[in-house]
Design a protein around this motif. Sequence first.
Motif, PDB file in Angstrom:
ATOM      1  N   MET A  39       7.393   2.613  -1.881  1.00 37.76           N
ATOM      2  CA  MET A  39       7.131   1.535  -0.933  1.00 37.76           C
ATOM      3  C   MET A  39       6.384   2.176   0.229  1.00 37.76           C
ATOM      4  N   VAL A  40       5.109   1.837   0.360  1.00 37.23           N
ATOM      5  CA  VAL A  40       4.201   2.556   1.263  1.00 37.23           C
ATOM      6  C   VAL A  40       4.761   2.681   2.677  1.00 37.23           C
ATOM      7  N   ASP A  41       5.262   1.574   3.235  1.00 35.89           N
ATOM      8  CA  ASP A  41       5.719   1.583   4.632  1.00 35.89           C
ATOM      9  C   ASP A  41       6.963   2.438   4.846  1.00 35.89           C
ATOM     10  N   ARG A  42       7.725   2.704   3.783  1.00 30.46           N
ATOM     11  CA  ARG A  42       9.014   3.371   3.958  1.00 30.46           C
ATOM     12  C   ARG A  42       9.020   4.805   3.417  1.00 30.46           C
ATOM     13  N   PHE A  43       7.839   5.373   3.119  1.00 32.75           N
ATOM     14  CA  PHE A  43       7.825   6.700   2.498  1.00 32.75           C
ATOM     15  C   PHE A  43       7.597   7.823   3.499  1.00 32.75           C
ATOM     16  N   ASN A  44       6.461   7.809   4.176  1.00 32.67           N
ATOM     17  CA  ASN A  44       6.177   8.922   5.102  1.00 32.67           C
ATOM     18  C   ASN A  44       5.121   8.491   6.115  1.00 32.67           C
ATOM     19  N   ASN A  45       5.412   8.712   7.406  1.00 34.15           N
ATOM     20  CA  ASN A  45       4.486   8.371   8.488  1.00 34.15           C
ATOM     21  C   ASN A  45       3.587   9.578   8.771  1.00 34.15           C
ATOM     22  N   GLY A  46       2.372   9.527   8.222  1.00 35.71           N
ATOM     23  CA  GLY A  46       1.454  10.646   8.390  1.00 35.71           C
ATOM     24  C   GLY A  46       0.457  10.459   9.512  1.00 35.71           C
ATOM     25  N   ASP A  47       0.315   9.215  10.008  1.00 37.35           N
ATOM     26  CA  ASP A  47      -0.667   8.920  11.055  1.00 37.35           C
ATOM     27  C   ASP A  47      -0.056   7.931  12.043  1.00 37.35           C
ATOM     28  N   VAL A  54       5.721  -0.948  15.396  1.00 38.30           N
ATOM     29  CA  VAL A  54       6.628  -0.287  14.459  1.00 38.30           C
ATOM     30  C   VAL A  54       8.007  -0.166  15.088  1.00 38.30           C
ATOM     31  N   ASN A  55       9.041  -0.492  14.303  1.00 43.96           N
ATOM     32  CA  ASN A  55      10.408  -0.403  14.816  1.00 43.96           C
ATOM     33  C   ASN A  55      11.334   0.091  13.697  1.00 43.96           C
ATOM     34  N   PRO A  56      11.574   1.396  13.619  1.00 39.93           N
ATOM     35  CA  PRO A  56      12.430   1.959  12.568  1.00 39.93           C
ATOM     36  C   PRO A  56      13.861   1.442  12.597  1.00 39.93           C
ATOM     37  N   ASN A  57      14.267   0.830  13.693  1.00 36.46           N
ATOM     38  CA  ASN A  57      15.634   0.314  13.807  1.00 36.46           C
ATOM     39  C   ASN A  57      15.778  -1.108  13.279  1.00 36.46           C
ATOM     40  N   ASP A  58      14.644  -1.746  12.978  1.00 36.40           N
ATOM     41  CA  ASP A  58      14.657  -3.111  12.451  1.00 36.40           C
ATOM     42  C   ASP A  58      14.316  -3.061  10.957  1.00 36.40           C
ATOM     43  N   PRO A  59      15.261  -3.364  10.077  1.00 38.49           N
ATOM     44  CA  PRO A  59      15.007  -3.268   8.634  1.00 38.49           C
ATOM     45  C   PRO A  59      13.958  -4.251   8.136  1.00 38.49           C
ATOM     46  N   TYR A  62       7.924  -3.066  10.268  1.00 40.95           N
ATOM     47  CA  TYR A  62       7.223  -1.886   9.771  1.00 40.95           C
ATOM     48  C   TYR A  62       7.893  -0.628  10.316  1.00 40.95           C
ATOM     49  N   HIS A  63       7.968   0.423   9.478  1.00 43.00           N
ATOM     50  CA  HIS A  63       8.594   1.680   9.882  1.00 43.00           C
ATOM     51  C   HIS A  63       7.598   2.821  10.018  1.00 43.00           C
ATOM     52  N   GLY A  64       6.330   2.590   9.649  1.00 37.30           N
ATOM     53  CA  GLY A  64       5.309   3.595   9.923  1.00 37.30           C
ATOM     54  C   GLY A  64       4.705   4.312   8.730  1.00 37.30           C
ATOM     55  N   GLY A  65       5.221   4.113   7.532  1.00 34.32           N
ATOM     56  CA  GLY A  65       4.661   4.779   6.356  1.00 34.32           C
ATOM     57  C   GLY A  65       3.212   4.369   6.124  1.00 34.32           C
ATOM     58  N   ASP A  66       2.390   5.298   5.657  1.00 28.53           N
ATOM     59  CA  ASP A  66       0.963   4.999   5.480  1.00 28.53           C
ATOM     60  C   ASP A  66       0.337   5.878   4.403  1.00 28.53           C
ATOM     61  N   PHE A  67      -0.978   5.660   4.160  1.00 21.89           N
ATOM     62  CA  PHE A  67      -1.700   6.428   3.134  1.00 21.89           C
ATOM     63  C   PHE A  67      -1.695   7.924   3.447  1.00 21.89           C
ATOM     64  N   LYS A  68      -1.900   8.246   4.705  1.00 17.69           N
ATOM     65  CA  LYS A  68      -1.929   9.656   5.113  1.00 17.69           C
ATOM     66  C   LYS A  68      -0.584  10.314   4.792  1.00 17.69           C
ATOM     67  N   GLY A  69       0.489   9.572   5.001  1.00 14.96           N
ATOM     68  CA  GLY A  69       1.805  10.107   4.709  1.00 14.96           C
ATOM     69  C   GLY A  69       1.993  10.418   3.227  1.00 14.96           C
ATOM     70  N   VAL A 109      -7.355  -4.263   3.709  1.00 14.89           N
ATOM     71  CA  VAL A 109      -6.234  -3.329   3.646  1.00 14.89           C
ATOM     72  C   VAL A 109      -5.310  -3.553   4.840  1.00 14.89           C
ATOM     73  N   GLU A 110      -4.026  -3.474   4.621  1.00 15.15           N
ATOM     74  CA  GLU A 110      -3.053  -3.614   5.707  1.00 15.15           C
ATOM     75  C   GLU A 110      -3.280  -2.514   6.745  1.00 15.15           C
ATOM     76  N   GLU A 111      -3.501  -2.918   8.007  1.00 11.49           N
ATOM     77  CA  GLU A 111      -3.860  -1.970   9.058  1.00 11.49           C
ATOM     78  C   GLU A 111      -2.770  -0.946   9.347  1.00 11.49           C
ATOM     79  N   HIS A 112      -1.519  -1.300   9.064  1.00  8.72           N
ATOM     80  CA  HIS A 112      -0.433  -0.341   9.271  1.00  8.72           C
ATOM     81  C   HIS A 112      -0.522   0.848   8.315  1.00  8.72           C
ATOM     82  N   PHE A 113      -1.193   0.653   7.192  1.00 12.03           N
ATOM     83  CA  PHE A 113      -1.266   1.706   6.173  1.00 12.03           C
ATOM     84  C   PHE A 113      -2.492   2.603   6.324  1.00 12.03           C
ATOM     85  N   GLY A 114      -3.511   2.104   7.026  1.00 11.88           N
ATOM     86  CA  GLY A 114      -4.745   2.873   7.176  1.00 11.88           C
ATOM     87  C   GLY A 114      -5.957   2.048   6.798  1.00 11.88           C
TER      88      GLY A 114
END
Length: 509
Positions: A39-47, A54-59, A62-69, A109-114
Amino acid sequence: MSRKIFLLLIPFLLFYSFQVQADEKEEQSWQDEMIYFIMVDRFNNGDTSNDYEVNPNDPYAYHGGDFKGIIDQLEYIDDMGFTAIWLTPIVKNEEKGYHGYWTEDFYDVEEHFGTIEEFKTLVDEAHKRDIKVILDLVVNHTGYNHPWLVETDKQDWFHERKDITNWENQEDVENGQLLGLPDLAHENPDVEKYLLDMAKWWITETDIDGYRLDTVKHVPKSFWEKFSKEVKSVKEDFFLIGEVWHNDPRYVAAYGETGIDAFVDYPLYEKLVDTFKEPDKRLDWLHKIWLRNQAFYENPYLLGTFLDNHDNIRFTREIIQERQNPETRLKLALTYLYGAPGIPIVYYGTEIALDGGNDPDNRRMMSFRADKVIIDYISKLAEIRKQYPSLQKGDFEILFEEKGMAVFKRTYKDETTILAINNSSSTMTANIQSDKIGEGKELRALLNDELIRTTQESYNISMDRETSNIFEVHEKTGLNWKFIAAIIGVWIVFGLFIVFVKRRAKRQK
């Protein structure tokens, strides 16, 4: 390199050249793949520059995961032995559509992902490591507030706004709204053309290798028939694996007639979870399901087998609820997943026993600081599966089952492997007659250094409680005369070469 060192290396170079010629590798096919589901948003925040609201405390945010991650962790994925990655949808989504299933724009493309260029880089980097990329595609519905809903010339692009009330009625399933999401009218030629063109565009634009098709049963088979032909005309060996969420394999298999290559095996999934979440559950049904799959599916080896995903409670949570050890139970289930027919699909986080309840709790952020015990175990299983074609293409025969201890045999051409699982809470021994495995053989364990030889007319496979192993069936250990003869031959050739060099040197003097 000096002449003396070179001369010493010659016999070894000759020997290994013989080995390379002998070990011809078969061509890779989709049933040989091992898929890592992200799941792209929940894997790794690389950028962090694309972390909008982004709010990691709200399930539900968005939590920040992206293509760079993902690019940054391709080596991690490769080291575990995965040969393909499946990504949740990457198209532009509505607010809080972190999961990708609420489409706002099918071509963006979803802007949160890159950016799309970053996604192309991800595909290129994956391909450099021989990792294929499967993209999740949604053509059944749009997001709740898609721009088409207010465009006057698009009013006939959607079905009537009504929920699915009768899940046994196929017309209701295809035309009703899933969770209230606007349902696209695939019978409209304009909708059909738009979706087909869009699906082909992503292939030509990004060079992806396959689609995981979302909500297949909610879309008419007539559309899937056209879809399959169109997308496969763009790229050779393009793979389509569909999600038909249904417990009846006959219902699922019927969609294979549309040209969809494979399906995630939901009928098997619930049985796997129920069996492996706690000990002392019988395993003979696994072979019965395989026989059933052979009868219903054109190619049952292409079924995607899994223990958890983004729509269901995490397997780790199922284990914890039974007050069991996640590491122990995961190892058992994963051994089956990698040792039995089907394409293993591992949901991100399973390798660290990531916990999680119902959606969205089953979509927690990945951690790369967890214990590596299961990671190493998956890496070993992948290495074994790659090395032995019988685990990818072999038949599946049950040799023994008693109180949760089961032994399966897999044979492909002249290779035989044995899958043994003790799902009981006590030490068990399986007594297998020699003629079922082969006389004059021995079983070499691939997950440890155990060696089992025949005792009179049988093989006794003893296993501790809640353990598993994969064995290679091999000729009994003794003097390997072929190997010895090859070595002697190499040294004779080497000796003759030395004599020739010395004689030539004397002539020159």
